[in-house]
Design a protein around this motif. Structure first.
Motif, PDB file in Angstrom:
ATOM      1  N   GLN A  22       0.886  -1.361   0.078  1.00 55.69           N
ATOM      2  CA  GLN A  22       0.147  -0.183  -0.212  1.00 55.69           C
ATOM      3  C   GLN A  22       0.952   1.104  -0.209  1.00 55.69           C
ATOM      4  N   ARG A  27       0.771   5.453   1.107  1.00 53.80           N
ATOM      5  CA  ARG A  27       0.492   5.959   1.964  1.00 53.80           C
ATOM      6  C   ARG A  27       1.042   7.374   2.644  1.00 53.80           C
ATOM      7  N   ARG A  28       0.872   8.456   1.765  1.00 58.11           N
ATOM      8  CA  ARG A  28       0.912   9.545   1.815  1.00 58.11           C
ATOM      9  C   ARG A  28       0.951  10.601   3.453  1.00 58.11           C
ATOM     10  N   THR A  84       6.268  10.270   1.669  1.00 62.66           N
ATOM     11  CA  THR A  84       5.103   9.096   1.711  1.00 62.66           C
ATOM     12  C   THR A  84       5.694   7.101   1.666  1.00 62.66           C
TER      13      THR A  84
END
Length: 318
Positions: A304, A306-307, A313
């Motif tokens: 995954q 994710r920011r 990131t």
């Protein structure tokens, strides 16, 4: 007999030495801005060669000091060696972590051209050759009467080298890896310890041990940590596709592909799941939307993206 690779390595060592000397002189000036002996010592040091003067100018620019300011008193700016380095990095817009700052400062001082996130920079070389410097990349350029040379300090570049059999072109790719050619068109990238080279026209000779010649329509990949060598064939038109917003990967370690795509993403990208870092990924990725490209690159691993607020990131296992 001194080899070409050894000669190029000496040039890199000389730059590091000059930078260290310039920082020491800067500290002496900050400690005693009106001392005529210090000012004369600096003047004599700068006059020793063009390289000395160029390094001094870059150290000065990193602190926002003009040539006039260097001759004026500034008793309010007393700095230690650590503060000189970190202060210069801050002025250049970089972070202040010392473990990152010192090598970043050295890179910036030694580079002739630098790019930022998602920036492509066309450069005309002194011999009439041309290059496009990729995002978040840096190069140093030097030439002599007998040799043309570029050092890829970071990142990626596209090269169109004018043929000159009497003045070979050398590319220092780091970690003792060099390429030599009379003239060629090719791309090169350094990502997460992985070196990728793909030739579009003519040929490029790898020096420093292998002596391997990479012909047009072929690519090589070298793990700069283990020296593992891979090669393959690819349509020459795919070389440098990133100039048009597309990254082509062929059985590439995920961490290297992530590092390349990350050059189009602001901030830092971290692979928080080491178990997936070496997964081989193939595909074509559109970096006009770099976050979607990153998500597509890691999808085969079920990871995954994710920011995190603050320009971070994170890639983690699902």
């Amino acid at each position: 007999m001194v080899t070409d690779a050894e000669e190029l390595s000496k040039l890199d060592a000389q730059t590091s030495r000059l930078l260290s000397e310039a920082i020491d002189l800067m500290i002496r000036r900050q400690d005693a801005p009106d001392n005529p002996v210090t000012l004369q010592t600096i003047a004599n040091w700068r006059a020793r060669s063009d390289a000395h003067d160029r390094i001094w100018q870059r150290v000065a620019e990193a602190h926002g000091l003009s040539g006039i300011a260097l001759g004026q008193s500034d008793k309010s700016r007393i700095m230690s060696r650590r503060n000189v380095i970190l202060g210069g990095v801050t002025a250049l817009g970089a972070g202040a972590l010392s473990s990152w700052a010192v090598p970043e400062m050295r890179l910036r001082m030694g580079a002739d051209h630098l790019t930022t996130t998602a920036e492509l920079l066309p450069i005309e070389l002194p011999d009439g050759s041309a290059m496009i410097l990729g995002p978040d990349s840096a190069v140093a350029i030097s030439s002599t009467r007998d040799m043309r040379e570029i050092r890829l300090l970071r990142g990626m570049g596209w090269f169109e080298i004018t043929k000159d059999v009497d003045r070979p072109f050398y590319l220092d790719m780091g970690n003792g890896n060099f390429a030599r050619m009379a003239g060629a068109t090719f791309e090169i990238s350094r990502d997460a310890g992985m070196l990728n080279l793909a030739v579009a026209q003519n040929s490029v000779e790898l020096t420093g041990g292998s002596g391997h010649v990479v012909e047009a329509g072929h690519w090589v990949r070298v793990d700069q940590r283990s020296s593992l060598f891979e090669e393959g064939e690819r349509d020459p038109s795919f070389a440098g596709a990133w100039k048009n917003g597309v990254i082509v990967a062929e059985a590439e370690p995920m961490e290297a592909l992530v590092a390349r795509i990350s050059r189009w993403i602001p901030g830092r990208v971290i692979v928080a799941a080491p178990s997936i870092a070496h997964t081989r990924i193939s595909g074509v990725f559109d970096v006009s939307d770099p976050l979607r490209a990153l998500e597509a690159a890691v999808r085969p691993t079920n990871a995954q993206v994710r920011r995190v607020p603050g320009f971070l990131t994170v890639i983690s296992s699902a």
